[in-house]
Design an enzyme around this catalytic site. Structure first.
Site, short mmCIF file in Angstrom:
data_model
loop_
_atom_site.label_atom_id
_atom_site.label_comp_id
_atom_site.label_asym_id
_atom_site.label_seq_id
_atom_site.Cartn_x
_atom_site.Cartn_y
_atom_site.Cartn_z
N PHE A 148 5.56 -13.88 3.75
CA PHE A 148 6.03 -15.13 3.15
C PHE A 148 7.15 -14.92 2.13
O PHE A 148 7.89 -15.84 1.83
CB PHE A 148 4.85 -15.85 2.45
CG PHE A 148 4.52 -15.28 1.10
CD1 PHE A 148 5.20 -15.70 -0.04
CD2 PHE A 148 3.54 -14.29 0.95
CE1 PHE A 148 4.92 -15.15 -1.29
CE2 PHE A 148 3.26 -13.75 -0.29
CZ PHE A 148 3.95 -14.18 -1.41
N LYS A 172 7.20 -14.03 14.77
CA LYS A 172 6.03 -14.73 14.22
C LYS A 172 6.17 -14.67 12.71
O LYS A 172 5.76 -13.71 12.06
CB LYS A 172 4.75 -14.03 14.70
CG LYS A 172 3.51 -14.90 14.76
CD LYS A 172 3.11 -15.56 13.47
CE LYS A 172 2.48 -14.65 12.46
NZ LYS A 172 2.26 -15.32 11.14
N ARG A 176 2.97 -19.56 5.86
CA ARG A 176 2.99 -20.25 4.56
C ARG A 176 4.34 -20.89 4.25
O ARG A 176 4.41 -21.83 3.47
CB ARG A 176 2.63 -19.26 3.45
CG ARG A 176 1.22 -18.73 3.64
CD ARG A 176 0.81 -17.89 2.47
NE ARG A 176 0.28 -16.62 2.91
CZ ARG A 176 -0.01 -15.61 2.12
NH1 ARG A 176 0.18 -15.71 0.83
NH2 ARG A 176 -0.49 -14.50 2.59
N SER A 225 1.46 -6.90 4.05
CA SER A 225 0.61 -6.09 3.18
C SER A 225 0.12 -4.84 3.94
O SER A 225 0.10 -4.82 5.17
CB SER A 225 -0.58 -6.92 2.71
OG SER A 225 -1.27 -7.41 3.83
N CYS A 280 8.64 -6.88 -2.53
CA CYS A 280 8.06 -5.56 -2.28
C CYS A 280 8.80 -4.50 -3.07
O CYS A 280 8.34 -3.37 -3.17
CB CYS A 280 8.12 -5.24 -0.80
SG CYS A 280 9.80 -5.25 -0.23
N GLU A 382 -1.68 -3.38 -5.63
CA GLU A 382 -0.45 -4.18 -5.75
C GLU A 382 -0.84 -5.57 -6.29
O GLU A 382 -1.68 -6.25 -5.69
CB GLU A 382 0.18 -4.32 -4.36
CG GLU A 382 1.46 -5.13 -4.36
CD GLU A 382 2.03 -5.31 -2.95
OE1 GLU A 382 1.26 -5.55 -2.00
OE2 GLU A 382 3.26 -5.23 -2.82
#
Ligand code: NAD
Length: 496
Positions: A148, A172, A176, A225, A280, A382
């Site tokens: 997202f 894909k 969200r 993630s 990230c 994280e």
């Protein structure tokens, strides 16, 4: 309620038997819904891509590149629309969202080099009158699964290059904030892309698992993630596919005693709290060498953080916005509470900020936590929120040891004026992307992006030169045209 559908074979499609609510995270309201594609819908998208492949593979790289040129122009013309869409569903401020689109455009510009990138390698006279060359052929149907936090940029890391290399794509995106990737895929069709070459299915695990298991899909690029990256990598490779799966991060910045503290503070603030820390490559940990430097850094950070402006995406004066969901806000607050319970010092507490007019938004203010230790959960995991941890060590080796033993290895940086220290650090640190007095060392499109350790599963990083290798398969051809009348007899020893 508007339902976001899918783009299959160039047509907008609905499959909304199951839906996912999309929020405006600044207000906390549901603004539309994502239709979650069923297995059949995803299979239809894969089928459209498979049918388009022979024609697209035969299209010359130059023609593919021309479509990318037009696509690049359409993206630039629509940058404000895209930034507003991203801001509304993700929460990031317009200036930040525009930056994201610009970084995405860089990848389209790189894909415009397709004819150059696909040139291959040629050797003449590898044997008498024998030539040999390697060419890079497309794989076929390739899938991309994205997170997202960069609804424009991360998908653009993948499909412009994959398509320019001659593949057909099924994306894909995150359920969200799906409006941006769907809109961008429509721009690509406006640029002249034939139907079926690029398809978008919105969905959840059902859609992802269909892509991972379908034998027609040759390769999967994933960003998200670490837990899901690992699942994706194992399932995709287990089903015989090539896979690159980029996961989570915990990026450290070492602040050496000789660093220009004023400039380190200002870049740390931006890199830790920009986009609410939902990057990230966000800086999550400042490792300060020397207690006295630590005290000075914390005191300057506190002062600088007094001026942070947190609010809704459509006010360009704001520095950052809300986090993505209420659940995520509670998770971030939970990390702050746990740090406090385990003896860390909350120097600036961003829990439950009051944002006038946005009382139901998913906001966490900038948070600074000092005296963090490596056993604390807030350090090991994280957080993905606007939280900067401060750790104090005695020397650079200890700082390096912290980074090198952490589970993640995405990015790291060092602030110093000493070239020898910087060189030693960049040489020995176990992260895939390194900054020297640069807080967010996100590589430009003509390098490649990828972490080490559990931040990347697979051998090739995203985009750039690694992207070209990922989306193509090498074929080496050796050729001789015997002269008329000259015939060789059978040879039984190995040709040399
Ligand atoms: P996520 O892992 O929850 O979701 C990523 C994608 O996986 C989405 O498309 C989602 O629909 C899908 N997914 C979620 N659960 C799934 C399941 N059980 N099975 C199959 N598919 C599933 O990640 P997110 O919350 O959207 O994004 C944030 C994470 O992404 C952070 O950890 C961040 O560090 C990471 N990230 C990494 C990079 C990088 O380059 N390394 C870049 C951006 C984000």
């Amino acid at each position: 309620m508007v339902k976001i559908g899918h783009l299959i074979n160039g047509e907008l499609r609905e499959d909304a038997k199951r839906v996912h609510d999309i929020f405006n995270p600044a207000t906390g309201e549901v603004i539309r819904q994502t239709g979650l594609a069923s297995r059949e819908t995803v299979e239809e998208a894969i089928g459209a891509a498979a049918d388009a492949f022979p024609g697209w593979r035969a299209t010359t790289p130059l023609k593919r590149a021309r479509i990318m040129f037009r696509f690049r122009e359409l993206l630039a013309e629509n940058i404000d629309t895209l930034a507003a869409m991203a801001g509304e569903e993700h929460g990031k401020i317009l200036h930040d969202a525009r930056g994201e689109v610009l970084r995405g455009i860089e990848n389209v510009e790189y894909a415009c080099y397709a004819p150059e990138l696909l040139k291959g390698e040629h050797s003449r006279n590898v044997g008498t009158a024998i030539d040999s060359w390697s060419e890079f052929q497309p794989l076929g149907v390739v899938a991309g699964i994205t997170p997202f936090n960069f609804p424009a940029m991360v998908p653009l890391w993948m499909y412009p290059l994959a398509i320019a290399c001659g593949n057909c794509f099924v994306l894909k995106p995150s359920e969200r904030d799906p409006s941006v990737p769907l809109f961008i895929a429509q721009l690509l069709h406006q640029a002249g892309l034939p139907k079926g070459v690029m398809n978008v299915v919105n969905g959840d695990k059902e859609a992802v698992d269909t892509l991972l298991l379908d034998k027609r899909v040759q390769a999967v690029s994933f960003v998200g993630s670490t837990a899901i990256a690992e699942h994706v990598y194992q399932t995709a490779t287990g089903s015989g596919k090539r896979c690159q799966a980029l996961g989570g991060a915990k990026n450290h910045a070492i602040v050496m005693p000789d660093a220009d503290l004023e400039s380190a503070v200002s870049v740390l603030v931006g890199a830790a709290f920009g986009s609410s820390g939902e990057r990230c490559m966000a800086l999550a940990v400042a490792v300060v060498v020397g207690d006295e430097v630590g005290d000075r850094l914390v005191s300057r950070m506190k002062k600088r953080m007094e001026t942070l402006k947190v609010g809704a995406y459509d006010n360009d004066q704001n520095d950052f916005g809300p986090v993505i969901t209420r659940q995520h806000m509670e998770k971030v607050n939970g990390y702050i509470s746990s740090a406090q319970e385990h003896g860390a010092v909350i120097e600036v507490d961003g829990r439950n900020p009051h944002i006038a007019g946005y009382e139901n938004g998913f906001f966490v203010g900038g948070t600074l936590i000092d005296r963090v230790t490596s056993e604390m959960v807030c350090y090991k995991e994280e957080i993905f929120g606007p939280v900067l941890l401060v750790m104090r060590v005695e020397n650079m080796q200890q700082a390096l040891e912290l980074i090198n033993t952490h589970e993640y290895g995405n990015g790291s940086c060092i602030f110093t004026r000493d070239g020898e220290v910087a060189h030693y650090f960049s040489d020995h640190v176990k992260t895939g992307m390194v900054g020297i007095n640069v807080p967010l060392p996100v590589p430009v499109a003509f390098h490649s992006f990828g972490g080490w350790k559990r931040s990347l599963f697979g051998d090739l990083a995203a985009y750039g030169p690694d992207g070209v290798r990922f989306y193509t398969r090498r074929k080496t051809i050796t050729q001789r045209w015997p002269s008329a009348g000259v015939r060789e007899g059978a040879q039984f020893s190995f040709p040399s």
